[in-house]
Enzyme design. Structure first.
Site, mmCIF file in Angstrom:
data_model
loop_
_atom_site.group_PDB
_atom_site.id
_atom_site.type_symbol
_atom_site.label_atom_id
_atom_site.label_comp_id
_atom_site.label_asym_id
_atom_site.label_seq_id
_atom_site.Cartn_x
_atom_site.Cartn_y
_atom_site.Cartn_z
ATOM 1 N N ASP A 1 -13.773 1.584 5.990
ATOM 2 C CA ASP A 1 -14.085 0.890 5.382
ATOM 3 C C ASP A 1 -12.644 1.262 4.234
ATOM 4 O OD1 ASP A 1 -13.922 -1.161 2.732
ATOM 5 O OD2 ASP A 1 -15.599 -0.841 2.269
ATOM 6 N N GLU B 1 1.018 -5.781 12.083
ATOM 7 C CA GLU B 1 2.260 -5.615 12.168
ATOM 8 C C GLU B 1 2.654 -4.931 12.608
ATOM 9 O OE1 GLU B 1 2.425 -4.468 7.930
ATOM 10 O OE2 GLU B 1 4.792 -4.051 7.955
ATOM 11 N N LYS C 1 2.461 0.304 -0.348
ATOM 12 C CA LYS C 1 2.469 -0.495 0.763
ATOM 13 C C LYS C 1 2.191 0.509 2.094
ATOM 14 C CE LYS C 1 2.008 -4.474 3.296
ATOM 15 N NZ LYS C 1 2.453 -4.089 4.854
ATOM 16 N N HIS D 1 11.735 -5.009 13.709
ATOM 17 C CA HIS D 1 10.638 -5.920 13.265
ATOM 18 C C HIS D 1 11.077 -7.376 14.818
ATOM 19 C CE1 HIS D 1 9.124 -4.925 9.916
ATOM 20 N NE2 HIS D 1 8.492 -5.860 10.030
HETATM 21 C C1 MEV Z 1 6.456 -3.165 5.604
HETATM 22 O O1 MEV Z 1 4.663 -3.746 5.728
HETATM 23 C C2 MEV Z 1 6.482 -1.669 4.799
HETATM 24 C C3 MEV Z 1 7.747 -1.479 3.544
HETATM 25 O O2 MEV Z 1 7.479 -2.648 3.305
HETATM 26 C C4 MEV Z 1 7.687 -0.155 3.044
HETATM 27 C C5 MEV Z 1 8.541 -0.283 2.208
HETATM 28 O O3 MEV Z 1 9.521 -0.708 1.467
HETATM 29 O O4 MEV Z 1 8.916 0.847 1.472
HETATM 30 C C6 MEV Z 1 8.507 -1.317 4.596
#
Ligand code: MEV
Length: 421
Positions: free
Chosen positions: A278, A85, A262, A376
Protein backbone atom coordinates in the site's frame (compact mmCIF):
# COMPACT_ATOMS: atom_id res chain seq x y z
CA UNK A 1 -30.55 3.36 -18.89
CA UNK A 2 -30.17 7.08 -19.61
CA UNK A 3 -26.75 7.98 -20.92
CA UNK A 4 -26.36 10.98 -18.63
CA UNK A 5 -27.07 9.47 -15.22
CA UNK A 6 -24.21 8.12 -13.13
CA UNK A 7 -26.75 6.72 -10.69
CA UNK A 8 -26.49 3.02 -11.50
CA UNK A 9 -28.17 0.86 -8.88
CA UNK A 10 -26.28 -2.30 -7.90
CA UNK A 11 -23.44 -1.67 -10.37
CA UNK A 12 -21.22 -3.63 -8.00
CA UNK A 13 -23.33 -6.77 -8.48
CA UNK A 14 -23.16 -6.72 -12.25
CA UNK A 15 -20.88 -8.93 -14.30
CA UNK A 16 -17.90 -7.23 -15.93
CA UNK A 17 -19.55 -7.60 -19.37
CA UNK A 18 -22.62 -5.72 -18.14
CA UNK A 19 -20.50 -2.99 -16.55
CA UNK A 20 -18.66 -2.55 -19.85
CA UNK A 21 -21.95 -2.29 -21.69
CA UNK A 22 -23.09 0.46 -19.30
CA UNK A 23 -19.78 2.28 -19.75
CA UNK A 24 -20.06 1.98 -23.52
CA UNK A 25 -23.41 3.76 -23.46
CA UNK A 26 -22.45 6.37 -20.88
CA UNK A 27 -19.09 7.37 -22.38
CA UNK A 28 -19.74 6.59 -26.05
CA UNK A 29 -17.01 3.96 -26.14
CA UNK A 30 -16.40 2.28 -29.46
CA UNK A 31 -15.62 -1.38 -30.05
CA UNK A 32 -11.84 -0.75 -29.99
CA UNK A 33 -12.18 0.88 -26.57
CA UNK A 34 -14.04 -2.15 -25.28
CA UNK A 35 -11.50 -4.55 -26.75
CA UNK A 36 -8.72 -2.62 -25.02
CA UNK A 37 -10.48 -2.77 -21.66
CA UNK A 38 -11.22 -6.47 -22.07
CA UNK A 39 -7.77 -7.43 -23.34
CA UNK A 40 -5.92 -5.87 -20.44
CA UNK A 41 -8.23 -7.72 -18.08
CA UNK A 42 -7.92 -11.05 -19.87
CA UNK A 43 -4.14 -10.80 -19.76
CA UNK A 44 -4.50 -10.76 -16.00
CA UNK A 45 -6.99 -12.75 -14.07
CA UNK A 46 -10.49 -11.30 -14.28
CA UNK A 47 -11.74 -13.08 -11.16
CA UNK A 48 -8.75 -12.03 -9.14
CA UNK A 49 -9.08 -8.36 -10.05
CA UNK A 50 -12.84 -8.42 -9.60
CA UNK A 51 -12.35 -9.77 -6.09
CA UNK A 52 -9.70 -7.20 -5.16
CA UNK A 53 -11.83 -4.05 -5.59
CA UNK A 54 -15.42 -3.11 -6.30
CA UNK A 55 -16.82 -2.31 -9.76
CA UNK A 56 -13.79 -3.66 -11.67
CA UNK A 57 -13.92 -3.14 -15.42
CA UNK A 58 -10.29 -3.62 -16.46
CA UNK A 59 -6.67 -3.39 -15.34
CA UNK A 60 -4.42 -0.34 -15.62
CA UNK A 61 -1.06 -1.61 -16.85
CA UNK A 62 2.04 -0.02 -15.33
CA UNK A 63 5.49 -1.07 -16.56
CA UNK A 64 7.43 -3.37 -14.25
CA UNK A 65 11.19 -2.88 -14.50
CA UNK A 66 14.22 -4.17 -12.63
CA UNK A 67 16.75 -1.99 -10.83
CA UNK A 68 20.19 -3.56 -10.99
CA UNK A 69 23.50 -3.25 -9.10
CA UNK A 70 22.12 -3.14 -5.55
CA UNK A 71 24.15 -4.56 -2.69
CA UNK A 72 22.29 -4.18 0.62
CA UNK A 73 23.74 -5.52 3.85
CA UNK A 74 26.27 -7.46 1.79
CA UNK A 75 23.63 -9.20 -0.37
CA UNK A 76 23.02 -8.63 -4.09
CA UNK A 77 19.45 -7.76 -5.13
CA UNK A 78 17.60 -7.31 -8.39
CA UNK A 79 14.75 -5.00 -7.47
CA UNK A 80 11.36 -5.02 -9.24
CA UNK A 81 9.86 -1.55 -9.58
CA UNK A 82 6.44 -0.72 -11.05
CA UNK A 83 6.33 2.87 -12.26
CA UNK A 84 5.21 4.90 -15.26
CA UNK A 85 7.94 7.58 -14.94
CA UNK A 86 11.11 7.41 -17.07
CA UNK A 87 14.58 7.69 -15.49
CA UNK A 88 13.58 6.39 -12.04
CA UNK A 89 14.85 2.83 -12.52
CA UNK A 90 17.90 4.02 -14.45
CA UNK A 91 18.66 6.51 -11.66
CA UNK A 92 18.38 3.92 -8.88
CA UNK A 93 20.55 1.44 -10.79
CA UNK A 94 23.17 4.09 -11.48
CA UNK A 95 23.30 5.20 -7.83
CA UNK A 96 23.61 1.57 -6.73
CA UNK A 97 26.43 0.98 -9.22
CA UNK A 98 28.41 3.94 -7.87
CA UNK A 99 27.81 2.88 -4.26
CA UNK A 100 28.98 -0.72 -4.85
CA UNK A 101 32.67 0.10 -4.77
CA UNK A 102 32.37 1.28 -1.14
CA UNK A 103 30.19 -1.62 0.03
CA UNK A 104 26.70 -0.66 -1.16
CA UNK A 105 23.90 0.06 1.32
CA UNK A 106 23.68 -0.72 5.01
CA UNK A 107 20.03 -0.85 6.06
CA UNK A 108 18.19 -1.67 9.27
CA UNK A 109 14.64 -1.59 10.61
CA UNK A 110 13.52 -1.10 14.19
CA UNK A 111 10.57 -3.46 14.76
CA UNK A 112 7.32 -4.75 13.32
CA UNK A 113 5.08 -2.82 15.71
CA UNK A 114 2.11 -0.92 14.26
CA UNK A 115 -0.02 1.51 16.24
CA UNK A 116 -3.80 1.55 16.33
CA UNK A 117 -5.83 4.33 17.90
CA UNK A 118 -9.04 4.09 19.85
CA UNK A 119 -10.64 7.50 20.29
CA UNK A 120 -12.79 7.84 23.40
CA UNK A 121 -15.08 10.83 23.76
CA UNK A 122 -17.23 12.00 26.64
CA UNK A 123 -14.72 10.89 29.28
CA UNK A 124 -15.53 12.67 32.55
CA UNK A 125 -12.39 11.60 34.42
CA UNK A 126 -9.35 10.70 32.28
CA UNK A 127 -7.26 9.38 35.17
CA UNK A 128 -10.01 7.05 36.36
CA UNK A 129 -10.71 5.84 32.81
CA UNK A 130 -7.02 5.13 32.17
CA UNK A 131 -6.76 3.23 35.44
CA UNK A 132 -9.86 1.15 34.69
CA UNK A 133 -8.63 0.28 31.19
CA UNK A 134 -5.07 -0.43 32.30
CA UNK A 135 -6.12 -2.72 35.13
CA UNK A 136 -8.07 -4.84 32.59
CA UNK A 137 -5.32 -4.72 29.96
CA UNK A 138 -4.51 -8.46 29.95
CA UNK A 139 -8.16 -9.42 29.67
CA UNK A 140 -8.71 -6.95 26.81
CA UNK A 141 -5.67 -8.30 24.98
CA UNK A 142 -6.82 -11.92 25.35
CA UNK A 143 -10.24 -10.92 24.00
CA UNK A 144 -8.70 -9.16 20.98
CA UNK A 145 -6.18 -11.94 20.28
CA UNK A 146 -9.01 -14.45 19.85
CA UNK A 147 -9.85 -12.56 16.64
CA UNK A 148 -6.55 -13.54 14.98
CA UNK A 149 -5.16 -16.76 16.46
CA UNK A 150 -2.80 -17.29 13.50
CA UNK A 151 -0.91 -14.07 14.23
CA UNK A 152 -0.63 -15.05 17.88
CA UNK A 153 0.72 -18.52 16.96
CA UNK A 154 3.33 -16.79 14.80
CA UNK A 155 4.49 -14.73 17.74
CA UNK A 156 2.64 -11.50 16.97
CA UNK A 157 -0.05 -9.69 18.90
CA UNK A 158 -0.72 -6.65 21.09
CA UNK A 159 2.42 -5.74 23.03
CA UNK A 160 1.14 -2.77 24.99
CA UNK A 161 -1.32 0.09 25.41
CA UNK A 162 -0.44 3.75 25.81
CA UNK A 163 -2.76 6.61 26.80
CA UNK A 164 -2.93 10.13 25.39
CA UNK A 165 -5.22 12.96 26.37
CA UNK A 166 -6.18 15.81 24.07
CA UNK A 167 -8.09 19.05 24.39
CA UNK A 168 -9.98 19.61 21.15
CA UNK A 169 -12.58 22.09 19.92
CA UNK A 170 -15.12 19.30 20.57
CA UNK A 171 -14.04 18.78 24.14
CA UNK A 172 -11.52 16.58 25.96
CA UNK A 173 -10.65 13.24 24.40
CA UNK A 174 -8.76 10.18 25.51
CA UNK A 175 -6.90 8.09 22.97
CA UNK A 176 -5.79 4.57 23.73
CA UNK A 177 -3.01 3.48 21.43
CA UNK A 178 -2.56 -0.24 20.94
CA UNK A 179 0.93 -1.34 19.94
CA UNK A 180 0.70 -4.46 17.82
CA UNK A 181 3.48 -6.71 16.60
CA UNK A 182 2.21 -7.53 13.09
CA UNK A 183 5.21 -9.72 12.13
CA UNK A 184 5.49 -9.93 8.32
CA UNK A 185 2.19 -8.23 7.50
CA UNK A 186 1.68 -4.57 6.68
CA UNK A 187 -0.74 -4.89 9.53
CA UNK A 188 -3.57 -2.42 8.89
CA UNK A 189 -6.25 -5.14 8.87
CA UNK A 190 -4.90 -6.84 11.97
CA UNK A 191 -4.65 -3.56 13.88
CA UNK A 192 -8.13 -2.45 12.83
CA UNK A 193 -9.60 -5.79 13.95
CA UNK A 194 -7.85 -5.55 17.32
CA UNK A 195 -8.76 -1.87 17.76
CA UNK A 196 -12.44 -2.61 17.16
CA UNK A 197 -12.34 -5.57 19.54
CA UNK A 198 -10.57 -3.69 22.34
CA UNK A 199 -12.84 -0.65 21.90
CA UNK A 200 -15.97 -2.78 22.22
CA UNK A 201 -14.76 -4.00 25.63
CA UNK A 202 -13.53 -0.59 26.80
CA UNK A 203 -16.98 0.91 26.31
CA UNK A 204 -18.34 -1.83 28.61
CA UNK A 205 -15.74 -0.98 31.24
CA UNK A 206 -15.88 2.79 31.18
CA UNK A 207 -18.86 5.00 30.47
CA UNK A 208 -17.52 6.56 27.30
CA UNK A 209 -18.27 6.52 23.61
CA UNK A 210 -15.66 5.13 21.27
CA UNK A 211 -15.38 6.97 17.98
CA UNK A 212 -12.43 6.08 15.72
CA UNK A 213 -10.83 2.63 15.93
CA UNK A 214 -8.19 2.61 13.25
CA UNK A 215 -4.54 1.99 12.40
CA UNK A 216 -2.16 4.95 12.38
CA UNK A 217 -0.09 5.23 9.23
CA UNK A 218 2.52 7.13 11.20
CA UNK A 219 4.39 3.89 11.86
CA UNK A 220 6.97 5.36 14.24
CA UNK A 221 7.86 1.93 15.59
CA UNK A 222 8.70 0.63 12.11
CA UNK A 223 11.55 3.04 11.45
CA UNK A 224 14.01 2.08 8.72
CA UNK A 225 17.42 3.47 7.99
CA UNK A 226 19.89 3.08 5.18
CA UNK A 227 23.36 4.47 4.59
CA UNK A 228 25.64 4.45 1.56
CA UNK A 229 28.91 6.09 0.61
CA UNK A 230 29.66 7.44 -2.86
CA UNK A 231 33.30 8.01 -3.81
CA UNK A 232 34.07 11.67 -4.36
CA UNK A 233 36.69 10.77 -6.98
CA UNK A 234 33.86 9.27 -9.11
CA UNK A 235 31.54 12.22 -8.60
CA UNK A 236 33.90 15.19 -8.53
CA UNK A 237 33.93 17.77 -5.73
CA UNK A 238 31.61 20.09 -7.69
CA UNK A 239 28.85 17.49 -7.72
CA UNK A 240 29.39 16.75 -4.03
CA UNK A 241 29.18 20.45 -3.20
CA UNK A 242 26.08 20.76 -5.36
CA UNK A 243 24.37 17.87 -3.54
CA UNK A 244 25.25 19.36 -0.14
CA UNK A 245 23.88 22.75 -1.25
CA UNK A 246 20.70 21.14 -2.61
CA UNK A 247 20.00 19.33 0.67
CA UNK A 248 20.75 22.47 2.67
CA UNK A 249 18.02 24.24 0.70
CA UNK A 250 15.57 21.38 1.33
CA UNK A 251 16.13 21.83 5.07
CA UNK A 252 14.93 25.44 5.00
CA UNK A 253 12.53 25.65 2.04
CA UNK A 254 9.44 23.42 2.10
CA UNK A 255 8.81 24.15 -1.59
CA UNK A 256 12.07 22.38 -2.38
CA UNK A 257 11.78 19.82 0.41
CA UNK A 258 8.51 18.34 -0.83
CA UNK A 259 10.08 17.65 -4.23
CA UNK A 260 13.23 16.30 -2.58
CA UNK A 261 11.07 13.81 -0.66
CA UNK A 262 8.95 13.12 -3.75
CA UNK A 263 12.09 11.86 -5.49
CA UNK A 264 12.72 9.48 -2.58
CA UNK A 265 9.16 8.19 -2.76
CA UNK A 266 9.51 7.60 -6.53
CA UNK A 267 11.71 4.65 -5.65
CA UNK A 268 9.93 3.45 -2.53
CA UNK A 269 6.46 3.57 -4.09
CA UNK A 270 7.64 1.73 -7.19
CA UNK A 271 8.91 -1.19 -5.09
CA UNK A 272 5.71 -1.02 -3.03
CA UNK A 273 3.52 -1.21 -6.14
CA UNK A 274 5.58 -4.06 -7.61
CA UNK A 275 5.24 -6.08 -4.41
CA UNK A 276 1.51 -5.37 -3.88
CA UNK A 277 2.10 -3.03 -0.93
CA UNK A 278 0.00 0.00 0.00
CA UNK A 279 2.03 2.93 -1.30
CA UNK A 280 -0.55 5.47 -0.04
CA UNK A 281 0.12 4.30 3.50
CA UNK A 282 3.86 4.67 2.91
CA UNK A 283 3.41 8.17 1.48
CA UNK A 284 1.26 9.25 4.43
CA UNK A 285 3.77 7.86 6.92
CA UNK A 286 6.79 9.33 5.15
CA UNK A 287 5.39 12.86 4.88
CA UNK A 288 3.97 12.67 8.41
CA UNK A 289 7.43 11.75 9.68
CA UNK A 290 9.04 14.49 7.57
CA UNK A 291 6.80 17.03 9.34
CA UNK A 292 6.96 15.44 12.78
CA UNK A 293 9.35 18.00 14.27
CA UNK A 294 6.89 20.77 13.36
CA UNK A 295 8.87 21.86 10.32
CA UNK A 296 8.77 19.77 7.13
CA UNK A 297 12.22 18.24 6.66
CA UNK A 298 14.11 16.10 4.12
CA UNK A 299 14.06 12.35 4.80
CA UNK A 300 17.73 12.11 3.84
CA UNK A 301 20.93 13.78 4.90
CA UNK A 302 24.28 13.97 3.13
CA UNK A 303 27.74 14.83 4.42
CA UNK A 304 31.39 14.18 3.58
CA UNK A 305 33.22 11.67 5.75
CA UNK A 306 36.83 11.93 6.96
CA UNK A 307 38.09 10.58 3.64
CA UNK A 308 36.08 13.20 1.74
CA UNK A 309 33.56 10.69 0.31
CA UNK A 310 29.86 11.52 0.19
CA UNK A 311 27.74 9.75 2.80
CA UNK A 312 23.98 9.58 2.35
CA UNK A 313 21.56 8.50 5.06
CA UNK A 314 17.81 8.02 5.01
CA UNK A 315 15.39 7.47 7.88
CA UNK A 316 11.63 6.99 7.58
CA UNK A 317 8.82 4.73 8.77
CA UNK A 318 8.08 1.87 6.34
CA UNK A 319 5.03 -0.27 7.05
CA UNK A 320 5.22 -3.01 4.45
CA UNK A 321 4.30 -6.66 4.32
CA UNK A 322 5.36 -9.85 2.60
CA UNK A 323 2.16 -11.67 3.56
CA UNK A 324 -1.55 -10.85 3.44
CA UNK A 325 -3.68 -8.51 1.34
CA UNK A 326 -2.76 -7.81 -2.28
CA UNK A 327 0.77 -9.07 -1.60
CA UNK A 328 -0.69 -12.56 -1.28
CA UNK A 329 -3.49 -12.43 -3.84
CA UNK A 330 -1.66 -10.75 -6.72
CA UNK A 331 0.55 -13.32 -8.50
CA UNK A 332 2.76 -10.59 -9.98
CA UNK A 333 3.44 -9.27 -6.47
CA UNK A 334 4.37 -12.79 -5.38
CA UNK A 335 6.72 -13.06 -8.32
CA UNK A 336 8.27 -9.69 -7.49
CA UNK A 337 9.00 -10.97 -3.98
CA UNK A 338 10.53 -14.10 -5.46
CA UNK A 339 12.78 -11.99 -7.72
CA UNK A 340 13.80 -9.93 -4.70
CA UNK A 341 14.40 -13.02 -2.60
CA UNK A 342 13.42 -11.31 0.66
CA UNK A 343 12.64 -13.49 3.65
CA UNK A 344 10.69 -11.02 5.78
CA UNK A 345 8.82 -7.72 5.80
CA UNK A 346 11.75 -6.05 7.54
CA UNK A 347 14.14 -7.24 4.82
CA UNK A 348 11.76 -5.77 2.22
CA UNK A 349 11.67 -2.49 4.17
CA UNK A 350 15.50 -2.49 4.27
CA UNK A 351 15.53 -2.81 0.48
CA UNK A 352 12.99 -0.01 0.10
CA UNK A 353 14.97 2.34 2.32
CA UNK A 354 18.07 1.69 0.19
CA UNK A 355 16.10 2.33 -3.02
CA UNK A 356 14.72 5.58 -1.57
CA UNK A 357 18.22 6.77 -0.72
CA UNK A 358 19.60 5.69 -4.11
CA UNK A 359 16.75 7.49 -5.87
CA UNK A 360 17.39 10.69 -3.96
CA UNK A 361 21.12 10.54 -4.66
CA UNK A 362 20.49 9.92 -8.38
CA UNK A 363 18.01 12.80 -8.66
CA UNK A 364 20.30 15.22 -6.81
CA UNK A 365 23.35 14.17 -8.82
CA UNK A 366 21.51 14.72 -12.09
CA UNK A 367 19.94 17.99 -10.91
CA UNK A 368 23.22 19.55 -9.82
CA UNK A 369 25.02 18.15 -12.89
CA UNK A 370 23.54 17.94 -16.36
CA UNK A 371 19.91 18.39 -15.20
CA UNK A 372 17.28 15.69 -15.35
CA UNK A 373 15.82 16.47 -18.75
CA UNK A 374 18.53 14.71 -20.79
CA UNK A 375 17.67 11.32 -19.27
CA UNK A 376 13.96 11.99 -19.46
CA UNK A 377 14.20 13.05 -23.09
CA UNK A 378 15.52 9.67 -24.27
CA UNK A 379 12.34 7.88 -23.20
CA UNK A 380 10.11 10.86 -23.87
CA UNK A 381 11.27 11.01 -27.50
CA UNK A 382 10.56 7.28 -27.86
CA UNK A 383 7.06 7.83 -26.50
CA UNK A 384 6.52 10.62 -29.01
CA UNK A 385 7.67 8.39 -31.87
CA UNK A 386 5.29 5.65 -30.71
CA UNK A 387 2.47 8.20 -30.49
CA UNK A 388 3.22 9.19 -34.10
CA UNK A 389 2.67 5.55 -35.09
CA UNK A 390 6.32 4.90 -35.99
CA UNK A 391 6.88 1.10 -36.22
CA UNK A 392 8.79 -0.31 -33.25
CA UNK A 393 11.77 -1.26 -35.45
CA UNK A 394 12.35 2.46 -36.21
CA UNK A 395 11.43 4.00 -32.85
CA UNK A 396 14.97 4.08 -31.42
CA UNK A 397 16.50 5.55 -34.56
CA UNK A 398 13.88 8.26 -34.97
CA UNK A 399 13.93 9.10 -31.25
CA UNK A 400 17.70 9.48 -31.43
CA UNK A 401 17.45 11.74 -34.45
CA UNK A 402 14.86 13.96 -32.76
CA UNK A 403 17.11 14.30 -29.69
CA UNK A 404 20.08 15.17 -31.92
CA UNK A 405 18.02 17.89 -33.61
CA UNK A 406 16.54 19.03 -30.30
CA UNK A 407 13.14 18.80 -32.00
CA UNK A 408 10.91 16.27 -30.29
CA UNK A 409 7.37 16.34 -31.63
CA UNK A 410 4.84 14.05 -33.24
CA UNK A 411 5.08 16.16 -36.41
CA UNK A 412 8.87 15.75 -36.65
CA UNK A 413 8.60 12.01 -35.92
CA UNK A 414 6.14 11.68 -38.81
CA UNK A 415 8.45 13.60 -41.16
CA UNK A 416 11.47 11.48 -40.24
CA UNK A 417 9.44 8.31 -40.66
CA UNK A 418 8.21 9.47 -44.08
CA UNK A 419 11.83 10.09 -45.14
CA UNK A 420 12.64 6.48 -44.34
CA UNK A 421 9.76 5.00 -46.34
C1 MEV B 1 10.92 13.75 -10.29
O1 MEV B 1 9.93 12.76 -10.27
C2 MEV B 1 11.69 13.73 -8.98
C3 MEV B 1 12.68 14.88 -8.82
O2 MEV B 1 12.01 16.12 -9.01
C4 MEV B 1 13.23 14.78 -7.41
C5 MEV B 1 14.07 15.97 -6.98
O3 MEV B 1 13.88 17.06 -7.52
O4 MEV B 1 14.90 15.76 -6.08
C6 MEV B 1 13.78 14.82 -9.85
Amino acid sequence: MTKSSSRIPRFFEKKIEERLHILKNFSDLNSDDLILLKQTLVQGDAHLYASMIENTVSVMPVPLGIATNFVINGKDYLIPMAIEEPSVIAGASFAAKLARSLGGFTSSCSSSIMIGIIQLVGVSDNEAAIQAIDSHKSELIVFAHAKDPVLIQQGGGIRDFSYHTYQTDRGDMLVVRIHVDVQDAMGANIVNTFAEAVASRITDLVKVRSCLRIVSNLAMQRMCRSLAVWPTHDLGQDIVDGILDAVALARVDPYRCVTHNKGIMNGIDAVALATGNDFRALEAGAHGYAAFSGSYQPLTKFYQNGGGDLVGEIELPLAVGTVGGAVKSNPVAQLALKILGVQSASELACVMAAVGLAQNFAALRALVGEGIQRGHMRLHSKNIAIQAGVPFSLVDEIAQQMIGENAISVGRALELWKDKQ
